[in-house]
Design an enzyme around this catalytic site. Structure first.
Site, PDB file in Angstrom:
ATOM      1  N   LYS A 121     -22.785  33.929  35.024  1.00 58.84           N
ATOM      2  CA  LYS A 121     -21.682  34.554  35.754  1.00 58.84           C
ATOM      3  C   LYS A 121     -22.202  35.327  36.966  1.00 58.84           C
ATOM      4  O   LYS A 121     -21.687  35.177  38.082  1.00 58.84           O
ATOM      5  CB  LYS A 121     -20.903  35.490  34.820  1.00 58.84           C
ATOM      6  CG  LYS A 121     -19.710  36.152  35.496  1.00 58.84           C
ATOM      7  CD  LYS A 121     -18.960  37.060  34.546  1.00 58.84           C
ATOM      8  CE  LYS A 121     -19.706  38.364  34.332  1.00 58.84           C
ATOM      9  NZ  LYS A 121     -18.899  39.359  33.577  1.00 58.84           N
ATOM     10  N   ASP A 139     -15.579  34.815  34.443  1.00 61.67           N
ATOM     11  CA  ASP A 139     -15.414  36.117  33.804  1.00 61.67           C
ATOM     12  C   ASP A 139     -14.234  36.034  32.834  1.00 61.67           C
ATOM     13  O   ASP A 139     -13.663  34.962  32.615  1.00 61.67           O
ATOM     14  CB  ASP A 139     -15.203  37.211  34.854  1.00 61.67           C
ATOM     15  CG  ASP A 139     -13.896  37.035  35.629  1.00 61.67           C
ATOM     16  OD1 ASP A 139     -13.147  36.069  35.360  1.00 61.67           O
ATOM     17  OD2 ASP A 139     -13.631  37.871  36.503  1.00 61.67           O
TER      18      ASP A 139
END
Length: 211
Positions: A121, A139
Protein backbone atom coordinates in the site's frame (compact mmCIF):
# COMPACT_ATOMS: atom_id res chain seq x y z
CA UNK A 1 -22.33 -4.72 -17.48
CA UNK A 2 -18.92 -6.38 -17.31
CA UNK A 3 -16.48 -5.58 -14.51
CA UNK A 4 -14.38 -3.59 -16.95
CA UNK A 5 -17.41 -1.54 -18.02
CA UNK A 6 -18.41 -1.06 -14.39
CA UNK A 7 -14.91 0.10 -13.50
CA UNK A 8 -14.86 2.68 -16.31
CA UNK A 9 -18.26 4.01 -15.30
CA UNK A 10 -17.21 4.26 -11.64
CA UNK A 11 -14.05 6.11 -12.67
CA UNK A 12 -16.03 8.53 -14.83
CA UNK A 13 -18.65 9.34 -12.20
CA UNK A 14 -16.20 9.72 -9.32
CA UNK A 15 -14.07 12.06 -11.45
CA UNK A 16 -17.07 14.38 -11.76
CA UNK A 17 -17.93 14.04 -8.08
CA UNK A 18 -14.40 14.54 -6.73
CA UNK A 19 -12.39 16.35 -9.43
CA UNK A 20 -9.63 17.49 -7.07
CA UNK A 21 -9.13 14.29 -5.08
CA UNK A 22 -5.59 13.96 -3.77
CA UNK A 23 -3.56 12.43 -0.98
CA UNK A 24 -4.79 13.65 2.41
CA UNK A 25 -1.35 13.37 4.00
CA UNK A 26 0.62 16.62 3.91
CA UNK A 27 4.13 16.41 2.47
CA UNK A 28 6.54 18.41 0.33
CA UNK A 29 9.17 15.72 -0.16
CA UNK A 30 9.03 12.00 -0.93
CA UNK A 31 10.73 10.94 2.32
CA UNK A 32 8.13 12.85 4.33
CA UNK A 33 5.35 10.90 2.63
CA UNK A 34 7.16 7.69 3.59
CA UNK A 35 7.21 8.81 7.21
CA UNK A 36 3.58 9.90 7.19
CA UNK A 37 2.32 6.70 5.59
CA UNK A 38 4.02 4.66 8.31
CA UNK A 39 2.50 6.85 11.02
CA UNK A 40 -0.94 6.64 9.41
CA UNK A 41 -1.33 2.94 10.23
CA UNK A 42 -4.32 2.75 12.61
CA UNK A 43 -4.28 6.54 12.88
CA UNK A 44 -6.14 9.33 11.09
CA UNK A 45 -4.36 11.33 8.42
CA UNK A 46 -5.45 14.52 10.19
CA UNK A 47 -3.60 13.55 13.36
CA UNK A 48 -0.52 12.49 11.40
CA UNK A 49 -0.44 15.88 9.67
CA UNK A 50 -0.30 17.58 13.09
CA UNK A 51 2.27 15.24 14.67
CA UNK A 52 4.79 15.42 11.84
CA UNK A 53 5.06 19.18 12.20
CA UNK A 54 6.91 18.69 15.50
CA UNK A 55 8.93 15.81 14.04
CA UNK A 56 10.19 17.85 11.08
CA UNK A 57 10.84 20.90 13.22
CA UNK A 58 13.35 18.85 15.19
CA UNK A 59 14.57 16.64 12.32
CA UNK A 60 14.26 18.65 9.09
CA UNK A 61 15.89 16.21 6.65
CA UNK A 62 16.71 12.55 6.07
CA UNK A 63 20.18 12.86 7.57
CA UNK A 64 18.89 14.36 10.80
CA UNK A 65 16.14 11.77 11.19
CA UNK A 66 18.56 8.96 10.36
CA UNK A 67 20.83 10.13 13.18
CA UNK A 68 18.01 10.40 15.72
CA UNK A 69 17.56 7.78 18.42
CA UNK A 70 14.39 5.70 17.95
CA UNK A 71 13.26 6.58 21.47
CA UNK A 72 13.52 10.30 20.65
CA UNK A 73 11.40 9.75 17.53
CA UNK A 74 8.93 7.71 19.57
CA UNK A 75 8.49 10.55 22.07
CA UNK A 76 7.19 12.75 19.26
CA UNK A 77 5.11 10.25 17.25
CA UNK A 78 3.49 8.48 20.22
CA UNK A 79 0.13 10.28 19.68
CA UNK A 80 -0.21 8.31 16.41
CA UNK A 81 -0.25 5.02 18.32
CA UNK A 82 2.13 2.06 18.05
CA UNK A 83 4.89 4.54 18.78
CA UNK A 84 7.70 2.09 19.47
CA UNK A 85 7.34 0.04 16.27
CA UNK A 86 6.66 3.10 14.10
CA UNK A 87 9.68 4.94 15.48
CA UNK A 88 11.86 1.89 14.95
CA UNK A 89 10.76 1.53 11.33
CA UNK A 90 11.14 5.24 10.58
CA UNK A 91 14.64 5.27 12.08
CA UNK A 92 15.74 2.21 10.12
CA UNK A 93 14.14 3.46 6.90
CA UNK A 94 15.79 6.86 7.10
CA UNK A 95 19.18 5.28 7.78
CA UNK A 96 18.88 3.19 4.63
CA UNK A 97 17.83 6.23 2.58
CA UNK A 98 20.79 8.19 3.95
CA UNK A 99 23.40 5.44 3.59
CA UNK A 100 22.28 3.72 0.37
CA UNK A 101 20.26 6.26 -1.61
CA UNK A 102 21.93 9.61 -0.80
CA UNK A 103 18.83 10.75 1.06
CA UNK A 104 16.51 10.09 -1.89
CA UNK A 105 13.53 7.75 -2.07
CA UNK A 106 14.10 5.01 -4.66
CA UNK A 107 11.89 5.18 -7.75
CA UNK A 108 11.47 1.40 -7.87
CA UNK A 109 8.57 -0.57 -6.42
CA UNK A 110 10.62 -3.56 -5.28
CA UNK A 111 13.27 -1.33 -3.72
CA UNK A 112 10.54 0.47 -1.78
CA UNK A 113 9.19 -2.84 -0.49
CA UNK A 114 12.59 -3.61 1.03
CA UNK A 115 12.49 -0.49 3.21
CA UNK A 116 11.47 -1.07 6.86
CA UNK A 117 7.79 -0.47 7.48
CA UNK A 118 6.90 -0.20 3.78
CA UNK A 119 4.28 -2.58 2.39
CA UNK A 120 2.50 -2.70 -0.96
CA UNK A 121 0.00 0.00 0.00
CA UNK A 122 2.73 2.45 0.98
CA UNK A 123 4.90 1.59 -2.02
CA UNK A 124 1.98 2.11 -4.40
CA UNK A 125 1.17 5.46 -2.81
CA UNK A 126 4.77 6.61 -3.30
CA UNK A 127 4.87 5.34 -6.89
CA UNK A 128 1.60 7.05 -7.79
CA UNK A 129 1.74 10.32 -5.86
CA UNK A 130 5.46 11.06 -5.95
CA UNK A 131 6.62 9.50 -9.20
CA UNK A 132 3.41 9.57 -11.24
CA UNK A 133 3.61 5.85 -12.01
CA UNK A 134 0.64 3.46 -12.30
CA UNK A 135 -0.49 2.53 -8.80
CA UNK A 136 -3.42 1.05 -6.90
CA UNK A 137 -3.49 1.82 -3.19
CA UNK A 138 -5.67 -0.78 -1.48
CA UNK A 139 -6.43 0.93 1.81
CA UNK A 140 -9.53 0.12 3.87
CA UNK A 141 -11.79 2.42 1.83
CA UNK A 142 -10.64 0.95 -1.47
CA UNK A 143 -11.13 -2.63 -0.27
CA UNK A 144 -14.54 -1.97 1.27
CA UNK A 145 -15.96 0.02 -1.62
CA UNK A 146 -14.55 -2.25 -4.32
CA UNK A 147 -16.39 -5.16 -2.72
CA UNK A 148 -19.57 -3.17 -2.07
CA UNK A 149 -19.75 -1.77 -5.60
CA UNK A 150 -18.93 -5.11 -7.21
CA UNK A 151 -15.52 -4.41 -8.70
CA UNK A 152 -14.29 -7.41 -6.70
CA UNK A 153 -16.21 -10.04 -4.80
CA UNK A 154 -15.58 -11.33 -1.28
CA UNK A 155 -11.94 -10.25 -1.20
CA UNK A 156 -10.41 -8.67 1.90
CA UNK A 157 -6.71 -9.30 1.39
CA UNK A 158 -5.13 -6.06 0.10
CA UNK A 159 -2.82 -7.74 -2.39
CA UNK A 160 -5.61 -9.89 -3.84
CA UNK A 161 -7.85 -6.84 -4.23
CA UNK A 162 -4.99 -4.95 -5.88
CA UNK A 163 -4.33 -7.77 -8.35
CA UNK A 164 -8.00 -8.01 -9.31
CA UNK A 165 -8.33 -4.26 -9.78
CA UNK A 166 -5.27 -4.20 -12.05
CA UNK A 167 -7.27 -6.45 -14.43
CA UNK A 168 -10.10 -3.95 -14.89
CA UNK A 169 -8.71 -0.46 -14.19
CA UNK A 170 -6.60 1.40 -16.79
CA UNK A 171 -3.12 1.89 -15.27
CA UNK A 172 -3.23 5.69 -15.59
CA UNK A 173 -6.50 5.85 -13.61
CA UNK A 174 -5.63 3.65 -10.62
CA UNK A 175 -3.98 6.13 -8.30
CA UNK A 176 -6.58 8.89 -8.66
CA UNK A 177 -9.44 6.41 -8.40
CA UNK A 178 -8.13 5.19 -5.05
CA UNK A 179 -7.98 8.77 -3.73
CA UNK A 180 -11.57 9.30 -4.89
CA UNK A 181 -12.69 6.09 -3.21
CA UNK A 182 -11.28 7.46 0.04
CA UNK A 183 -13.32 10.65 -0.36
CA UNK A 184 -16.44 8.72 -1.31
CA UNK A 185 -15.98 6.29 1.57
CA UNK A 186 -15.72 9.14 4.04
CA UNK A 187 -18.51 11.32 2.68
CA UNK A 188 -21.14 8.97 1.28
CA UNK A 189 -20.42 5.24 1.34
CA UNK A 190 -19.54 5.24 5.02
CA UNK A 191 -18.45 2.32 7.18
CA UNK A 192 -19.63 3.34 10.65
CA UNK A 193 -23.14 4.35 9.59
CA UNK A 194 -25.51 3.08 6.95
CA UNK A 195 -24.25 4.37 3.58
CA UNK A 196 -26.11 7.32 2.09
CA UNK A 197 -27.25 5.54 -1.05
CA UNK A 198 -29.91 8.18 -1.68
CA UNK A 199 -27.21 10.74 -2.55
CA UNK A 200 -24.64 8.41 -4.09
CA UNK A 201 -23.57 9.02 -7.69
CA UNK A 202 -23.05 5.27 -8.09
CA UNK A 203 -26.34 4.11 -6.63
CA UNK A 204 -27.87 2.78 -9.85
CA UNK A 205 -24.79 0.72 -10.83
CA UNK A 206 -23.60 -0.38 -7.38
CA UNK A 207 -24.29 -3.96 -6.28
CA UNK A 208 -24.66 -2.69 -2.69
CA UNK A 209 -22.95 -5.74 -1.27
CA UNK A 210 -23.11 -5.72 2.51
CA UNK A 211 -25.52 -2.77 2.67
Amino acid sequence: MTKQELALEVISRLKKEYPDADCTLDYDDAWKLLVSVRLAAQCTDARVNVVVQDLYAKYPDVEALAAAKPEDIEAIVRPCGLGKSKARDISACMRILHEQYHGKVPEDFNALLKLPGVGRKSANLIMGDVFGKPAIVTDTHCIRLSNRIGLVHDLKDPKKVEMELWKIIPPKEGNDLCHRLVNHGRDVCTARTKPYCDRCCLSDICEKNGV
